[in-house]
Structure formats: structure tokens, C-alpha cells
Design a protein around this motif. Structure first.
Motif, PDB file in Angstrom:
ATOM      1  N   THR A  53       1.045  -2.164  -5.595  1.00  0.00           N
ATOM      2  CA  THR A  53      -0.118  -1.381  -5.172  1.00  0.00           C
ATOM      3  C   THR A  53      -1.192  -1.293  -6.257  1.00  0.00           C
ATOM      4  OG1 THR A  53       0.676   0.801  -5.947  1.00  0.00           O
ATOM      5  CG2 THR A  53       1.450   0.052  -3.786  1.00  0.00           C
ATOM      6  N   LEU A  54      -0.952  -1.842  -7.441  1.00  0.00           N
ATOM      7  CA  LEU A  54      -1.887  -1.680  -8.551  1.00  0.00           C
ATOM      8  C   LEU A  54      -3.244  -2.317  -8.274  1.00  0.00           C
ATOM      9  CD1 LEU A  54       0.487  -2.287 -11.611  1.00  0.00           C
ATOM     10  CD2 LEU A  54      -0.463  -0.106 -10.826  1.00  0.00           C
TER      11      LEU A  54
ATOM     12  N   THR B  56       0.860  -1.181   0.000  1.00  0.00           N
ATOM     13  CA  THR B  56       0.000   0.000   0.000  1.00  0.00           C
ATOM     14  C   THR B  56       0.897   1.232   0.000  1.00  0.00           C
ATOM     15  OG1 THR B  56      -0.118   0.291   2.403  1.00  0.00           O
ATOM     16  CG2 THR B  56      -1.691  -1.239   1.406  1.00  0.00           C
ATOM     17  N   SER B  57       0.321   2.380  -0.271  1.00  0.00           N
ATOM     18  CA  SER B  57       1.091   3.638  -0.248  1.00  0.00           C
ATOM     19  C   SER B  57       0.562   4.482   0.900  1.00  0.00           C
ATOM     20  CB  SER B  57       0.938   4.380  -1.573  1.00  0.00           C
ATOM     21  OG  SER B  57       1.457   3.614  -2.635  1.00  0.00           O
ATOM     22  N   GLY B  58       0.921   4.081   2.115  1.00  0.00           N
ATOM     23  CA  GLY B  58       0.364   4.812   3.240  1.00  0.00           C
ATOM     24  C   GLY B  58       1.011   4.575   4.582  1.00  0.00           C
TER      25      GLY B  58
ATOM     26  N   THR C 233      -5.198   4.916   2.814  1.00  0.00           N
ATOM     27  CA  THR C 233      -3.764   4.794   3.105  1.00  0.00           C
ATOM     28  C   THR C 233      -3.004   6.039   2.650  1.00  0.00           C
ATOM     29  OG1 THR C 233      -3.415   3.546   1.036  1.00  0.00           O
ATOM     30  CG2 THR C 233      -3.747   2.274   3.060  1.00  0.00           C
ATOM     31  N   GLY C 234      -3.489   6.667   1.585  1.00  0.00           N
ATOM     32  CA  GLY C 234      -2.850   7.903   1.131  1.00  0.00           C
ATOM     33  C   GLY C 234      -3.013   9.033   2.144  1.00  0.00           C
ATOM     34  N   ILE C 235      -4.196   9.122   2.748  1.00  0.00           N
ATOM     35  CA  ILE C 235      -4.414  10.134   3.785  1.00  0.00           C
ATOM     36  C   ILE C 235      -3.557   9.812   5.018  1.00  0.00           C
ATOM     37  CG2 ILE C 235      -6.115  11.062   5.398  1.00  0.00           C
ATOM     38  CD1 ILE C 235      -6.362  12.174   2.574  1.00  0.00           C
TER      39      ILE C 235
END
Length: 270
Positions: A197-198, A158-160, A208-210
Motif C-alpha cells: 500500500t506504500l 489498498t487498505s479499504g 479506501t480508508g473511509i
């Protein structure tokens, strides 16, 4: 045979991958960033001298075939692998205990965490419990770490959470959360492959971005804020601000996924 999809075409401007190393991070250790860098997992583990690895992940990574891919890459380097693929979101003590039983029975010399913050945190806790002669409960409650853990490689999906560059781990006992802050939670290597993450759905991408954004904002507003960490946090905020919406509404936007993965790591680093 793994069913993980690595056949997507990466745009020319995003094909470069790199290893980040700085003072105190000596080869072969470091952060490896770029599309399809998961392919380097076996090579990195072999350079660490690994012979027996415990791969900790979740059911989604198992279903998508990435757990099998990671296992194959490690076994290609003659590393024996056992897989635990049942880490739940917000992991509980019962999961940590199950992993602890595994490391007591086998002489692992490497722990690989593949997934979001939960599998990576469980990889950290397991690596600590394996060497410190303490149960996971004792570690979480007492927060006393006396011995270096097993070596770790972390691969975020994930990106978070930024757990791959965090000195913290979090787990729950009942309804209460416990955190262990120690430099021993840093992995020897983190492989940050935006391609992992795709498959993250829009809701997970957004939340997760937040989470990543909050890490950077917290750093900039902290009483110990300083220019060194501000430089990382400001770029992390810039990248999340520019690419989070794109990644949320089009999960196959490779440029957005690339810079969200970079931004999330920078945000936690800050």
C-alpha cells in the motif's frame, strides 16, 4: 526481473509477521499479515499443491513491478503462471469474459488476485466460473453456485475494500452492478502485506480508508450485530480513526500503513 521495491527498512516494532488461524481455518490456510509477506506467496501456493496459476491484477501493479514479483515467487516453486494485468476499476463483464476464456483453455488449479477490490473480485468470479460450467453473466444474474471454485490466494494493495476476507464479489454488466454472496468467495489464504500500500496516493488512501470505516460502522449498526463481530468492528474503527490521516498525508509512514492494513481487514471481517 521484478522492479518492485522491497528495500525499505521496517521499524523493529513492526517487523513481526503472523498467520491468523481459528476454528474452521486449517493449515496451510489462513491470513498472513506483515511487511514483506508477499515473499511467502510461492511457499503458500506450493503448500496448496498448485501447479498452474492464473495471476489477476491491474496495470498499476504491472507498472510497479509487483506483478512480475508475484510471478517470480510462484515460478520459483515450479508453478507455471499466466498473468492477466488489465483489470479496470469497477470491473465490467467484458473483463470477466476475457478471464473466463483463459480458464477454459488452461487447466489452472490456483487463482491469485493482486490489487484492490477489483482484481480480487475478478479472481473470485473467475475461480467460480472455472468450475461451475456457467459464464460470468450467468453467475452474476442467477447467483447460483453449485460447485467449489478453484483455490484462491488474495493479496490486497489498498487498505479499504476488505475483499480478501469478504464473501461478496461485485462486477458490472453495463451500468448495473451485480453482487454474488457465497462462502465460496473466501480465499484459502490472504496475504496482507502493508508494503503493497506504500505507493497508494493520498486520494486513494483516503477514499479506501473511509470505505473500510463504513464497513465497521455498518456492522455495529446492523440488526444482526453481536459482541463477536462488534469486537472486530470496534478495533477496526479505532485503528482507522487513529491512522487514516497519517497514512493519507504521509504515504511512507510505515506504522500508519501497517495499522491501516490491519484495520481494513478487521472492518470487513466485522
Amino acid at each position: 526481473m521484478s522492479t518492485a521495491n522491497l528495500n525499505y527498512e521496517v521499524p523493529a516494532n513492526l517487523q513481526r509477521d503472523f498467520v491468523f488461524q481459528t476454528a474452521g481455518i486449517l493449515p496451510p490456510n489462513g491470513l498472513i499479515f506483515g511487511y514483506k509477506t508477499i515473499r511467502k506467496l510461492g511457499e503458500v501456493a506450493a503448500k496448496m499443491g498448485a501447479k498452474q496459476a492464473l495471476l489477476i491484477t491491474d496495470e498499476i501493479m504491472v507498472q510497479l513491478g509487483y506483478a512480475d514479483l508475484a510471478k517470480e515467487l510462484l515460478e520459483k516453486e515450479k508453478i507455471k503462471v499466466e498473468v492477466y494485468g488489465k483489470v479496470e476499476p469497477e470491473p465490467h463483464l467484458e473483463t470477466a469474459d476475457a478471464l473466463y476464456e483463459m480458464v477454459k483453455k488452461t487447466s489452472f488449479d490456483l487463482v491469485v488476485g493482486l490489487g484492490g477490490g477489483s482484481p480480487m473480485d475478478m479472481a473470485k468470479l473467475t475461480s467460480l466460473a472455472a468450475t461451475n460450467n456457467q459464464t460470468p453473466r450467468q453467475l452474476l444474474v442467477d447467483k447460483v453456485v453449485n460447485k467449489a471454485p478453484l483455490k484462491k490466494i488474495l493479496l490486497p494493495t489498498t487498505s479499504g475494500t476488505g475483499s480478501e476476507v469478504s464473501m461478496f464479489l461485485v462486477a458490472s454488466i453495463g451500468k448495473d452492478k451485480y453482487a454474488i454472496p457465497t462462502v465460496y468467495n473466501y480465499p484459502e489464504a490472504a496475504i496482507i502485506d502493508p508494503g503493497l500500500t506504500l505507493s497508494l496516493p493520498p486520494r486513494g488512501t483516503a477514499s479506501t480508508g473511509i470505505d473500510a470505516l463504513s464497513h465497521a460502522v455498518d456492522s455495529l449498526m446492523h440488526k444482526l450485530a453481536n459482541p463477536l463481530y462488534d469486537s472486530l468492528g470496534l478495533v477496526g474503527i479505532e485503528l482507522v480513526g487513529k491512522y487514516l490521516r497519517r497514512a493519507t498525508f504521509n504515504g511512507q509512514d510505515l506504522e500508519a500503513r501497517y495499522y491501516m492494513s490491519m484495520g481494513a481487514t478487521l472492518c470487513m471481517w466485522a
